[in-house]
Design an enzyme around this catalytic site. Sequence first.
Site, PDB file in Angstrom:
ATOM      1  N   GLY A 169       0.853  -1.193   0.000  1.00  0.00           N
ATOM      2  CA  GLY A 169       0.000   0.000   0.000  1.00  0.00           C
ATOM      3  C   GLY A 169       0.888   1.242   0.000  1.00  0.00           C
ATOM      4  O   GLY A 169       2.110   1.167  -0.182  1.00  0.00           O
TER       5      GLY A 169
ATOM      6  N   GLY B 208       3.951   7.386  13.975  1.00  0.00           N
ATOM      7  CA  GLY B 208       4.098   8.834  14.130  1.00  0.00           C
ATOM      8  C   GLY B 208       3.301   9.556  13.062  1.00  0.00           C
ATOM      9  O   GLY B 208       2.557   8.940  12.296  1.00  0.00           O
TER      10      GLY B 208
ATOM     11  N   LYS C 175      -5.848   7.388  17.532  1.00  0.00           N
ATOM     12  CA  LYS C 175      -5.958   8.655  16.777  1.00  0.00           C
ATOM     13  C   LYS C 175      -6.779   8.480  15.505  1.00  0.00           C
ATOM     14  O   LYS C 175      -7.412   9.428  15.033  1.00  0.00           O
ATOM     15  CB  LYS C 175      -4.583   9.255  16.502  1.00  0.00           C
ATOM     16  CG  LYS C 175      -3.686   8.514  15.505  1.00  0.00           C
ATOM     17  CD  LYS C 175      -3.889   8.887  14.073  1.00  0.00           C
ATOM     18  CE  LYS C 175      -3.170   7.930  13.136  1.00  0.00           C
ATOM     19  NZ  LYS C 175      -3.454   8.190  11.711  1.00  0.00           N
TER      20      LYS C 175
ATOM     21  N   THR D  77      -3.546  13.950  11.847  1.00  0.00           N
ATOM     22  CA  THR D  77      -4.663  13.256  11.204  1.00  0.00           C
ATOM     23  C   THR D  77      -5.977  14.002  11.407  1.00  0.00           C
ATOM     24  O   THR D  77      -6.892  13.869  10.602  1.00  0.00           O
ATOM     25  CB  THR D  77      -4.747  11.814  11.743  1.00  0.00           C
ATOM     26  OG1 THR D  77      -3.422  11.298  11.880  1.00  0.00           O
ATOM     27  CG2 THR D  77      -5.485  10.916  10.800  1.00  0.00           C
TER      28      THR D  77
ATOM     29  N   GLU E 231      -8.385   2.856   8.748  1.00  0.00           N
ATOM     30  CA  GLU E 231      -8.272   1.910   9.872  1.00  0.00           C
ATOM     31  C   GLU E 231      -9.257   2.203  10.998  1.00  0.00           C
ATOM     32  O   GLU E 231      -9.730   1.298  11.681  1.00  0.00           O
ATOM     33  CB  GLU E 231      -6.850   1.943  10.443  1.00  0.00           C
ATOM     34  CG  GLU E 231      -5.778   1.312   9.563  1.00  0.00           C
ATOM     35  CD  GLU E 231      -5.760  -0.207   9.673  1.00  0.00           C
ATOM     36  OE1 GLU E 231      -6.805  -0.813   9.981  1.00  0.00           O
ATOM     37  OE2 GLU E 231      -4.688  -0.785   9.433  1.00  0.00           O
TER      38      GLU E 231
HETATM   39  N1  LIG Z   1      -0.851   5.791   4.181  1.00  0.00           N
HETATM   40  C1  LIG Z   1      -0.263   6.420   5.191  1.00  0.00           C
HETATM   41  O1  LIG Z   1       0.035   7.610   5.088  1.00  0.00           O
HETATM   42  C2  LIG Z   1       0.042   5.678   6.459  1.00  0.00           C
HETATM   43  C3  LIG Z   1      -0.504   4.439   6.736  1.00  0.00           C
HETATM   44  N2  LIG Z   1      -0.206   3.812   7.908  1.00  0.00           N
HETATM   45  C4  LIG Z   1      -0.755   2.500   8.221  1.00  0.00           C
HETATM   46  O2  LIG Z   1      -0.201   1.530   7.364  1.00  0.00           O
HETATM   47  C5  LIG Z   1      -1.120   0.445   7.208  1.00  0.00           C
HETATM   48  C6  LIG Z   1      -1.274   0.164   5.726  1.00  0.00           C
HETATM   49  O3  LIG Z   1      -1.878   1.289   5.144  1.00  0.00           O
HETATM   50  P1  LIG Z   1      -1.525   1.830   3.686  1.00  0.00           P
HETATM   51  O4  LIG Z   1      -0.179   1.419   3.263  1.00  0.00           O
HETATM   52  O5  LIG Z   1      -1.851   3.276   3.692  1.00  0.00           O
HETATM   53  O6  LIG Z   1      -2.577   1.025   2.780  1.00  0.00           O
HETATM   54  P2  LIG Z   1      -3.346   1.559   1.488  1.00  0.00           P
HETATM   55  O7  LIG Z   1      -4.642   2.123   1.919  1.00  0.00           O
HETATM   56  O8  LIG Z   1      -2.468   2.402   0.666  1.00  0.00           O
HETATM   57  O9  LIG Z   1      -3.602   0.209   0.696  1.00  0.00           O
HETATM   58  C7  LIG Z   1      -4.434  -0.818   1.198  1.00  0.00           C
HETATM   59  C8  LIG Z   1      -3.550  -1.984   1.570  1.00  0.00           C
HETATM   60  O10 LIG Z   1      -4.358  -2.991   2.148  1.00  0.00           O
HETATM   61  C9  LIG Z   1      -3.930  -4.231   1.644  1.00  0.00           C
HETATM   62  N3  LIG Z   1      -4.978  -5.231   1.788  1.00  0.00           N
HETATM   63  C10 LIG Z   1      -6.285  -5.121   1.430  1.00  0.00           C
HETATM   64  N4  LIG Z   1      -6.922  -6.287   1.708  1.00  0.00           N
HETATM   65  C11 LIG Z   1      -5.989  -7.115   2.264  1.00  0.00           C
HETATM   66  C12 LIG Z   1      -6.015  -8.441   2.754  1.00  0.00           C
HETATM   67  N5  LIG Z   1      -7.142  -9.170   2.723  1.00  0.00           N
HETATM   68  N6  LIG Z   1      -4.880  -8.987   3.239  1.00  0.00           N
HETATM   69  C13 LIG Z   1      -3.748  -8.261   3.270  1.00  0.00           C
HETATM   70  N7  LIG Z   1      -3.643  -7.002   2.822  1.00  0.00           N
HETATM   71  C14 LIG Z   1      -4.758  -6.441   2.323  1.00  0.00           C
HETATM   72  C15 LIG Z   1      -3.610  -3.922   0.199  1.00  0.00           C
HETATM   73  O11 LIG Z   1      -2.826  -4.946  -0.356  1.00  0.00           O
HETATM   74  C16 LIG Z   1      -2.844  -2.620   0.368  1.00  0.00           C
HETATM   75  O12 LIG Z   1      -1.515  -2.874   0.694  1.00  0.00           O
HETATM   76  C17 LIG Z   1      -2.409   0.896   7.914  1.00  0.00           C
HETATM   77  O13 LIG Z   1      -2.459   0.302   9.179  1.00  0.00           O
HETATM   78  C18 LIG Z   1      -2.256   2.402   8.035  1.00  0.00           C
HETATM   79  O14 LIG Z   1      -2.946   2.910   9.158  1.00  0.00           O
HETATM   80  C19 LIG Z   1       0.649   4.361   8.805  1.00  0.00           C
HETATM   81  C20 LIG Z   1       1.236   5.572   8.568  1.00  0.00           C
HETATM   82  C21 LIG Z   1       0.968   6.336   7.375  1.00  0.00           C
HETATM   83  O1  LIG Z   2      -1.456   7.403   9.870  1.00  0.00           O
HETATM   84  C1  LIG Z   2      -1.445   8.300   9.076  1.00  0.00           C
HETATM   85  C2  LIG Z   2      -0.621   9.514   9.243  1.00  0.00           C
HETATM   86  O2  LIG Z   2       0.264   9.378  10.294  1.00  0.00           O
HETATM   87  C3  LIG Z   2      -2.316   8.247   7.876  1.00  0.00           C
HETATM   88  O3  LIG Z   2      -3.587   8.613   8.272  1.00  0.00           O
HETATM   89  P1  LIG Z   2      -4.851   8.070   7.486  1.00  0.00           P
HETATM   90  O4  LIG Z   2      -4.765   6.554   7.550  1.00  0.00           O
HETATM   91  O5  LIG Z   2      -6.033   8.617   8.176  1.00  0.00           O
HETATM   92  O6  LIG Z   2      -4.719   8.540   6.068  1.00  0.00           O
END
Ligand SMILES: NC(=O)C1=CN([C@@H]2O[C@H](COP(=O)(O)OP(=O)(O)OC[C@H]3O[C@@H](n4cnc5c(N)ncnc54)[C@H](O)[C@@H]3O)[C@@H](O)[C@H]2O)C=CC1
Ligand SMILES: O=C(CO)COP(=O)(O)O
Length: 325
Positions: free
Chosen positions: A9, A129, A184, A241, A274
């Site tokens: 992702g 963070g 958060k 956020t 999330e």
């Molecule tokens: N995007 C951001 O700016 C940030 C995201 N995070 C955290 O990182 C984690 C991943 O989020 P993102 O990379 O943003 O995802 P994303 O929203 O960009 O993409 C969705 C992700 O979910 C995965 N997915 C969907 N169904 C699935 C399944 N059944 N099994 C395994 N994976 C599955 C997809 O493969 C993809 O990697 C979350 O917990 C999010 O809160 C943390 C900090 C920043």
């Molecule tokens: O965790 C995040 C920033 O620290 C990303 O926030 P959102 O998942 O709400 O886009």
Amino acid sequence: MKIGVIGGGAWGTALAQVAAHEGREVILWAREPAVVDSINATHENALFLAGVALSPTIRATDDLAALAGMDAILVVAPAQHVGSVLAAAPVGRIPLVLCAKGIEAGSKRLVGEVARAVHPDAPIAVLSGPTFAHEVAAGLPTAVTLACEDAELGERLAARLAARHFRTYASTDVAGAEIGGAVKNVLAIGCGVVEGAGLGQNARAALIARGFAEMTRFGLARGARAETLAGLSGLGDLVLTCSSPSSRNFSLGVGLGRGDSAAALLSDRRTVAEGAFTAPVLREAARDAGVDMPITEAVCRLLEGAPVSDVIGDLLARPLKGEAG
Ligand SMILES: NC(=O)C1=CN([C@@H]2O[C@H](COP(=O)(O)OP(=O)(O)OC[C@H]3O[C@@H](n4cnc5c(N)ncnc54)[C@H](O)[C@@H]3O)[C@@H](O)[C@H]2O)C=CC1
Ligand SMILES: O=C(CO)COP(=O)(O)O
């Protein structure tokens, strides 16, 4: 140093980019073949981080076995899927750096507890963070908490995952780093509702401050340290956020505040919000712990379809109390 990344992702891709820029060997596992092909063929993640030119040294794979022998694995699948993906990964004693923010539905476990149950021999760290993926991938200055109970390993990981624009602050408070990130997201939905319903800037600031009080009450009850909750992974991420439509959680809340249903808002999104999954399980965990979380309760009711005016009216009608309560 060889870094594995589980999750293609936006956030897994941005973290892979930071590591690759620092000269690390990076293998990224993605669930979608289209992501694997896009990264390997065009050095872009067109599905989840479009428009960012990725380092050509990042290798993507759909085979978790390719992560055997890494020096550390960043776990960046959504919180609800961490257990199932990790169960299929060749982890053994490789340090796991958990980057997902959430609480597992049903089990009520934090992601660290999930990972420990699946791979009891793997050291656990948490990276969390205020970090919008697109800003990190663009090389904009960012700071995170890197928490690990083993202080020496934590400092080593913090040093190896840092980059000039990506500062890592070591901590030993794993639960604190996790709870801030999970809570958060729920509060950000609430702030989005305030925005979408046009309730004003005062209301949003009040929600951030009282939300932080909620986060602190819950965190302390679960063994977190107050200074972690007031740091990057808690208050820092809460402020980010809760203030930006770049947040998927905030923008989900904006839709709810305008009167759209959660089902409709969640049905046509590929990216993860999330907080929608964490809110109901956080409410249960808070009730179990005897912790009052009125904003979390309100967000749950909104996700369940209660009218915004009713939910806000009920929040405002609660008996007055002392600020420290
Ligand atoms: N995007 C951001 O700016 C940030 C995201 N995070 C955290 O990182 C984690 C991943 O989020 P993102 O990379 O943003 O995802 P994303 O929203 O960009 O993409 C969705 C992700 O979910 C995965 N997915 C969907 N169904 C699935 C399944 N059944 N099994 C395994 N994976 C599955 C997809 O493969 C993809 O990697 C979350 O917990 C999010 O809160 C943390 C900090 C920043
Ligand atoms: O965790 C995040 C920033 O620290 C990303 O926030 P959102 O998942 O709400 O886009």
